[in-house]
Every structure is written in structure tokens, then in C-alpha cells.
Design an enzyme around this catalytic site. Structure first.
Site, PDB file in Angstrom:
ATOM      1  N   SER A 122       0.829  -1.205   0.000  1.00  0.00           N
ATOM      2  CA  SER A 122       0.000   0.000   0.000  1.00  0.00           C
ATOM      3  C   SER A 122       0.864   1.257   0.000  1.00  0.00           C
ATOM      4  CB  SER A 122      -0.872   0.052   1.259  1.00  0.00           C
ATOM      5  OG  SER A 122      -1.610  -1.118   1.398  1.00  0.00           O
ATOM      6  N   HIS A 143      -1.659  -2.916  -6.806  1.00  0.00           N
ATOM      7  CA  HIS A 143      -2.300  -2.643  -5.519  1.00  0.00           C
ATOM      8  C   HIS A 143      -3.803  -2.896  -5.604  1.00  0.00           C
ATOM      9  CE1 HIS A 143      -3.436   0.469  -2.231  1.00  0.00           C
ATOM     10  NE2 HIS A 143      -3.216  -0.704  -1.691  1.00  0.00           N
ATOM     11  N   GLU A 155      -4.544  -0.370  -8.604  1.00  0.00           N
ATOM     12  CA  GLU A 155      -3.543   0.636  -8.983  1.00  0.00           C
ATOM     13  C   GLU A 155      -2.320  -0.121  -9.501  1.00  0.00           C
ATOM     14  OE1 GLU A 155      -4.230   4.440  -6.008  1.00  0.00           O
ATOM     15  OE2 GLU A 155      -3.176   2.734  -5.155  1.00  0.00           O
ATOM     16  N   ASN A 194      -4.597   6.465  -1.556  1.00  0.00           N
ATOM     17  CA  ASN A 194      -4.217   6.761  -0.171  1.00  0.00           C
ATOM     18  C   ASN A 194      -3.666   8.172  -0.029  1.00  0.00           C
ATOM     19  OD1 ASN A 194      -5.023   4.401   1.080  1.00  0.00           O
ATOM     20  ND2 ASN A 194      -3.140   3.324   0.555  1.00  0.00           N
TER      21      ASN A 194
HETATM   22  N1  LIG Z   1      -5.405  -5.364   4.369  1.00  0.00           N
HETATM   23  C1  LIG Z   1      -5.679  -4.423   3.488  1.00  0.00           C
HETATM   24  O1  LIG Z   1      -6.744  -3.779   3.532  1.00  0.00           O
HETATM   25  C2  LIG Z   1      -4.704  -4.129   2.390  1.00  0.00           C
HETATM   26  C3  LIG Z   1      -5.188  -3.478   1.232  1.00  0.00           C
HETATM   27  C4  LIG Z   1      -4.287  -3.259   0.185  1.00  0.00           C
HETATM   28  C5  LIG Z   1      -2.976  -3.651   0.299  1.00  0.00           C
HETATM   29  N2  LIG Z   1      -2.529  -4.268   1.442  1.00  0.00           N
HETATM   30  C6  LIG Z   1      -1.136  -4.707   1.489  1.00  0.00           C
HETATM   31  O2  LIG Z   1      -1.090  -6.110   1.272  1.00  0.00           O
HETATM   32  C7  LIG Z   1      -0.001  -6.692   1.983  1.00  0.00           C
HETATM   33  C8  LIG Z   1      -0.522  -7.782   2.883  1.00  0.00           C
HETATM   34  O3  LIG Z   1      -1.459  -7.252   3.777  1.00  0.00           O
HETATM   35  P1  LIG Z   1      -2.507  -8.171   4.545  1.00  0.00           P
HETATM   36  O4  LIG Z   1      -3.494  -7.252   5.163  1.00  0.00           O
HETATM   37  O5  LIG Z   1      -2.996  -9.261   3.642  1.00  0.00           O
HETATM   38  O6  LIG Z   1      -1.570  -8.793   5.686  1.00  0.00           O
HETATM   39  P2  LIG Z   1      -1.799 -10.098   6.562  1.00  0.00           P
HETATM   40  O7  LIG Z   1      -1.023  -9.902   7.797  1.00  0.00           O
HETATM   41  O8  LIG Z   1      -3.249 -10.435   6.651  1.00  0.00           O
HETATM   42  O9  LIG Z   1      -1.099 -11.267   5.692  1.00  0.00           O
HETATM   43  C9  LIG Z   1       0.288 -11.374   5.500  1.00  0.00           C
HETATM   44  C10 LIG Z   1       0.631 -12.859   5.325  1.00  0.00           C
HETATM   45  O10 LIG Z   1       2.000 -12.964   4.980  1.00  0.00           O
HETATM   46  C11 LIG Z   1       2.517 -14.078   5.655  1.00  0.00           C
HETATM   47  N3  LIG Z   1       3.974 -14.018   5.719  1.00  0.00           N
HETATM   48  C12 LIG Z   1       4.757 -13.452   6.661  1.00  0.00           C
HETATM   49  N4  LIG Z   1       6.054 -13.623   6.354  1.00  0.00           N
HETATM   50  C13 LIG Z   1       6.090 -14.293   5.178  1.00  0.00           C
HETATM   51  C14 LIG Z   1       7.132 -14.776   4.358  1.00  0.00           C
HETATM   52  N5  LIG Z   1       8.413 -14.567   4.663  1.00  0.00           N
HETATM   53  N6  LIG Z   1       6.820 -15.464   3.229  1.00  0.00           N
HETATM   54  C15 LIG Z   1       5.518 -15.680   2.914  1.00  0.00           C
HETATM   55  N7  LIG Z   1       4.498 -15.237   3.646  1.00  0.00           N
HETATM   56  C16 LIG Z   1       4.764 -14.556   4.768  1.00  0.00           C
HETATM   57  C17 LIG Z   1       1.824 -14.074   7.008  1.00  0.00           C
HETATM   58  O11 LIG Z   1       1.905 -15.345   7.645  1.00  0.00           O
HETATM   59  C18 LIG Z   1       0.413 -13.682   6.591  1.00  0.00           C
HETATM   60  O12 LIG Z   1      -0.370 -14.821   6.301  1.00  0.00           O
HETATM   61  C19 LIG Z   1       0.678  -5.535   2.707  1.00  0.00           C
HETATM   62  O13 LIG Z   1       1.750  -5.084   1.923  1.00  0.00           O
HETATM   63  C20 LIG Z   1      -0.417  -4.486   2.803  1.00  0.00           C
HETATM   64  O14 LIG Z   1       0.096  -3.187   2.872  1.00  0.00           O
HETATM   65  C21 LIG Z   1      -3.371  -4.523   2.486  1.00  0.00           C
END
Ligand SMILES: NC(=O)c1ccc[n+]([C@@H]2O[C@H](COP(=O)([O-])OP(=O)(O)OC[C@H]3O[C@@H](n4cnc5c(N)ncnc54)[C@H](O)[C@@H]3O)[C@@H](O)[C@H]2O)c1
Length: 395
Positions: A122, A143, A155, A194
Site C-alpha cells: 500500500s 495494488h 492501482e 491513499n
Molecule cells: N489489508 C488491506 O486492507 C490491504 C489493502 C491493500 C494492500 N494491502 C497490502 O497487502 C499486503 C498484505 O497485507 P494483509 O493485510 O494481507 O496482511 P496479513 O497480515 O493479513 O497477511 C500477511 C501474510 O503474509 C505471511 N507471511 C509473513 N512472512 C512471510 C514470508 N516470509 N513469506 C511468505 N508469507 C509470509 C503471514 O503469515 C500472513 O499470512 C501488505 O503489503 C499491505 O500493505 C493490504
């Protein structure tokens, strides 16, 4: 090029990763989901199954298509197994640059050399992630919005070394997945959505801090006078105050005083773990569901202030050569359901009127966030004041 994407790896099977995996599989792409242990992967598959069942229940897809999609998703904890014969990988691991750099360099070492590697970050720099690989030309941001299965916007972000071919391939892939891509030509923090949202949040938070209006008054005006789907405090709670706070800090680091965050309003809530909807308490109490924003306070806060800073930030995005008006507007309408994009709004209202509003606010509060972007001044000086003049953001 998107047609060539038949096999993909999704790294991180959390909130975003499992949704992206499901979306890819629903569109005929074989997916390998990678995470740190089998338990997390099993949970992710359960969530995907639940979501596919919902699509069937709502008659959005046929049961046999849901089954076929589910069968296309395999899981592993081995990067080598996940990446060895893919055309495309997307990482959705935690928002941490050191971790993302490791993920990128590992994927790079196992994936075929022509595979594209994207990040769902993000806020972090795509260019930095590209540098962790030997293929920065094939690294880009993709994104998705939460939940990726349902939200229409993606995005697509160009890092410093990303080629146009990569961007085109990802935009085509987004369309194949049924999404609308918007292009962010520069690796700017906050991308489009954002960044514009950050500007309106700050404006509202400062107004609240200065006791010009209560959060209910601001949200009532934003919702019922402005026609936005949620008030800014309600939306911040919905997004998560920890995320809003972190994004606010990143925008401040990137753009300085223009994004001076109103720490006093949000920091204590984050420290107390009152993070909004997900912890049942934030600016509002969410224990019994969405907060009720009172209708009768709808004219206390002047919503033109939100619009003024949004239009100003849209102008900055253009001045930075990061995005076009149509992509900025599409981003805000599909990413956050705004009733209008800031460029359309500016052109309709008159850029001279927006400029006057910004000048009025700037002289009243002496804060950088109200200082008009030079591009707006230039447009006004040229007489490009929007619809009435035949030219503004749009021609
Ligand atoms: N949650 C949102 O609303 C949202 C929206 C857009 C973008 N994002 C972006 O998406 C990304 C993930 O966010 P999320 O909310 O899904 O996070 P999350 O914490 O729900 O999921 C992250 C996952 O990555 C795993 N992980 C950790 N270390 C790892 C590794 N070395 N190899 C493989 N997997 C690993 C974790 O176990 C977890 O299952 C971030 O960069 C976040 O900024 C999030």
C-alpha cells in the site's frame, strides 16, 4: 501478454493474499499460495472455499466453476516449488521493506527470468523491491483493494526501472480479472487513493483538533451534504486506525509539511489499541455494528474544505507527473466510492473557486496543506478554470 499468464505464485496468504489467489483462480490461472506454515495455508484455503460458496449462493458463478477455481489453487511453504515455472508472482506479505526485499530476492532466484513479479504494497517503494532482484524492469506494484474479490480497482505502479511492457501486461491482467486498472506512472508514496484520502483525513483531523466541529458534525456533513459513503472518522475506523496512522506518517515523510499529521487526534487511540471496527472501538463504538452518524448535523462542517484539499492533491499528482485526471478520478470513485472524482469536481465547481477556497484557508490557518499547488495557479492564470471555460483538468 496477460494471455501468457497461466501460472502464478501468491506470496502471503493473509487478508489480501488469499483473496488475490481466489480471484486469479476464478479467472483460469493456476495458483501456488506460499506462506510460512501449513496451518496458515489451510486457513486461507478455508476462507477461499467460504468465499467461493458465497459467490455460488449469490449466483455470481456456477458451482462447477467454483469447484474448478478451488482445484486450481495449491499451497506450499517452499518458494522454489511455488516459483519454478510461473509467469507471474504477486507478494502480499506484511508491510515491511526488509521482508519484502527478501521475498523479492528469493522469488527472483527461483522464477523463470521472463516472469513478472508484483507487490500488493500500500505504501512502500516498488523501486526498492525491484533493486532486490535482477529483473527490476519486470517488477511493479499491483495494488488491490480489500476485499480483492469484490473491489473493482487496481492501482498499477511503475517503479523507476519498470518497463512499459510490464505495466501494460499488468493492466491487461487486471482487466482479465474483471478489474479497472489505473496507472501510477511514478513510484510516489500513497499512490493515488491513499494520497488523496490522506489529504482529506488530515484536513478533518485538524478541524476536529481545533474544535471547529465534532467528529459527528464532520461526518454528518461529509456523508449527508457531501454525498460521500462514509464520514472521514467513520472511514478511518473502518480502514483501521493503525493503518491510517502509519500511512499518515509515510505521507509526512514523503511530502513534508503539506501532510503534517494531526498526531494528537489519532496516536493515543492507536496506543490504546482502539483501532476502529476490527477492535470494536476507535473514534466510534462499533460493538453493535456501524456507528449511526446523526443526520441533523449536516451543515456544521464545510465539505468544500475536504474537496479543496482533494483537488489540490490531485493537482500535485499531476504536477509530479504521477497520474492523469481520469485515473485519479477513477481511483477515488472505485477505490473509495466517492460520488465524484476530485478532478471532475474541480472542473465542475470551477478551479478558480477551489483556488480561492484554498487561499482563504491558507491565510486563515497558515498550514501547508492549504497552499495551492502551482499547477492550479497556472491553470487559473491561463483561464483554464474548468467546465465553464472549456478546459481545466480535462479539456
Ligand atoms: N489489508 C488491506 O486492507 C490491504 C489493502 C491493500 C494492500 N494491502 C497490502 O497487502 C499486503 C498484505 O497485507 P494483509 O493485510 O494481507 O496482511 P496479513 O497480515 O493479513 O497477511 C500477511 C501474510 O503474509 C505471511 N507471511 C509473513 N512472512 C512471510 C514470508 N516470509 N513469506 C511468505 N508469507 C509470509 C503471514 O503469515 C500472513 O499470512 C501488505 O503489503 C499491505 O500493505 C493490504
Amino acid at each position: 501478454m496477460a494471455e501468457k499468464i497461466r501460472k502464478a505464485a501468491v506470496v502471503g496468504a493473509g487478508a489480501m493474499g488469499h483473496g488475490i489467489a481466489e480471484l486469479l483462480a476464478m479467472n483460469g490461472i493456476e495458483v501456488m499460495m506460499v506462506d510460512i506454515n501449513d496451518e496458515i495455508l489451510a486457513k486461507a484455503k478455508e476462507k477461499i472455499k467460504w468465499s467461493l460458496d458465497k459467490f455460488v449462493e449469490k449466483r455470481r458463478i456456477r458451482p462447477e466453476d467454483a469447484q474448478a477455481a478451488f482445484a486450481r489453487i495449491a499451497t506450499t511453504t517452499s518458494y522454489e516449488q511455488a516459483a519454478k515455472d510461473i509467469d507471474f508472482a504477486i507478494e502480499a506479505s506484511p508491510e515491511n521493506m526488509d521482508m519484502k526485499r527478501k521475498v523479492f530476492s528469493t522469488l527472483d532466484s527461483f522464477a523463470p527470468f521472463n516472469a513478472i513479479i508484483a507487490s500488493n504494497t500500500s505504501t512502500l517503494s516498488i523501486t526498492e523491491m525491484g533493486k532486490a532482484t535482477k529483473r527490476p524492469d519486470k517488477v511493479a506494484g499491483m495494488h488491490f483493494f480489500n476485499p480483492p474479490q469484490l473491489m473493482a480497482l487496481v492501482e498499477v505502479i511503475k517503479g523507476e526501472s519498470t518497463t512499459q511492457e510490464t505495466i501494460t501486461a499488468l493492466a491487461e491482467l487486471a482487466k482479465k480479472l474483471g478489474k479497472t486498472p489505473v496507472i501510477v506512472r511514478k513510484d510516489v508514496r500513497g499512490f493515488i487513493v491513499n494520497r488523496v484520502l490522506g489529504a482529506v483525513f488530515n484536513e478533518a483531523f485538524w478541524a476536529y483538533y481545533r474544535k471547529e466541529a465534532t467528529k459527528e458534525e464532520i461526518d454528518s456533513s461529509v456523508k449527508y451534504t457531501g454525498g460521500f459513503p462514509m464520514g472521514w472518522f467513520e472511514l478511518a475506523d473502518f480502514v483501521g486506525l493503525d493503518i491510517a496512522y502509519e500511512v499518515g506518517k509515510i505521507l509526512y515523510e514523503a511530502y513534508g509539511e503539506r501532510f503534517k499529521p494531526c498526531t494528537e487526534v489519532i496516536e493515543h487511540l492507536v496506543k490504546e489499541r482502539k483501532l476502529g471496527q476490527k477492535t470494536s472501538e476507535g473514534f466510534y463504538d462499533w460493538k453493535t455494528g456501524r456507528p449511526r452518524i446523526p443526520f441533523n448535523l449536516l451543515d456544521v462542517y464545510d465539505v468544500d474544505r475536504s474537496w479543496a484539499v482533494a483537488v489540490n492533491e490531485a493537482a500535485w499528482l499531476m504536477k509530479d507527473d504521477a497520474a492523469d485526471p481520469v485515473d485519479i478520478d477513477t481511483g477515488m470513485k472505485l477505490g473509495t466510492y466517492w460520488p465524484s472524482g476530485p478532478c471532475e469536481y474541480g472542473d465542475r465547481t470551477g478551479l478558480d473557486a477551489v483556488l480561492n477556497k484554498l487561499k482563504e484557508l491558507h491565510s486563515k490557518y497558515n498550514m501547508e496543506m492549504y497552499k495551492p499547488c502551482p499547477l492550479l495557479e497556472e491553470y487559473a492564470a491561463n483561464g483554464w478554470t474548468g467546465k465553464k471555460a472549456g478546459r481545466g483538468f480535462y479539456k
